[in-house]
Write a protein that holds these residues in place. Structure first.
Motif, PDB file in Angstrom:
ATOM      1  N   ARG A 269      -1.399  -3.881   2.561  1.00 50.51           N
ATOM      2  CA  ARG A 269      -2.784  -3.388   2.527  1.00 50.51           C
ATOM      3  C   ARG A 269      -3.689  -4.377   3.254  1.00 50.51           C
ATOM      4  O   ARG A 269      -3.408  -5.570   3.297  1.00 50.51           O
ATOM      5  CB  ARG A 269      -3.256  -3.227   1.083  1.00 50.51           C
ATOM      6  CG  ARG A 269      -2.669  -2.013   0.417  1.00 50.51           C
ATOM      7  CD  ARG A 269      -3.184  -1.802  -1.002  1.00 50.51           C
ATOM      8  NE  ARG A 269      -4.608  -1.974  -1.177  1.00 50.51           N
ATOM      9  CZ  ARG A 269      -5.530  -1.018  -0.989  1.00 50.51           C
ATOM     10  NH1 ARG A 269      -5.178   0.174  -0.621  1.00 50.51           N
ATOM     11  NH2 ARG A 269      -6.805  -1.258  -1.197  1.00 50.51           N
TER      12      ARG A 269
ATOM     13  N   GLY B 276       0.846  -1.183   0.000  1.00 49.55           N
ATOM     14  CA  GLY B 276       0.000   0.000   0.000  1.00 49.55           C
ATOM     15  C   GLY B 276       0.881   1.232   0.000  1.00 49.55           C
ATOM     16  O   GLY B 276       2.013   1.198  -0.467  1.00 49.55           O
TER      17      GLY B 276
ATOM     18  N   SER C 295      -3.932   2.314   2.296  1.00 46.33           N
ATOM     19  CA  SER C 295      -3.587   1.269   3.262  1.00 46.33           C
ATOM     20  C   SER C 295      -4.701   0.259   3.481  1.00 46.33           C
ATOM     21  O   SER C 295      -4.424  -0.892   3.804  1.00 46.33           O
ATOM     22  CB  SER C 295      -3.229   1.898   4.614  1.00 46.33           C
ATOM     23  OG  SER C 295      -2.100   2.721   4.494  1.00 46.33           O
TER      24      SER C 295
END
Length: 111
Positions: free
Chosen positions: A44, A38, A86
């Motif tokens: 992520r 991310g 994220s």
């Protein structure tokens, strides 16, 4: 019997004390070798908050009410950040009878 020592603590950016064990548990989820990258090279996550309530909320109220939960998950180190690079965020809700009301939070690393 001797009294047990308190859990180790570590200050966060706000000067609050959190148990180091919680941060260590969250760090175990942050395995960069097993996750899609991310923002800032971090893994992520998909965060799904499912509300089981006796009556449904408007979508904007339900999703907006999740902000304190997402902030708490981030502060405890279970996700690196709560920005769109994220996490993917999903809010779901189901109508159930009163004794079955609850909220479930699922945090999954995105492969």
């Amino acid at each position: 019997m001797e009294p047990q020592s308190p859990l180790p603590t570590a200050p966060d950016s706000h000067g609050l004390q959190h148990t180091q064990l919680k941060h260590d548990a969250g760090a175990q989820l942050l395995d960069p070798d097993k996750a899609k990258k991310g923002g800032k090279g971090r893994p992520r996550f998909c965060v799904t908050i499912t509300r089981y309530g006796s009556r449904p909320l408007d979508v904007d109220n339900g999703a907006g009410g999740c902000k304190p939960l997402l902030d708490a998950i981030r502060y405890e180190g279970l996700i690196p950040d709560d920005d769109p690079s994220s996490i993917e965020f999903q809010f779901r809700q189901y109508q159930v009878k009163k004794p079955h009301r609850r909220t479930e939070i699922l945090i999954e690393q995105i492969p």
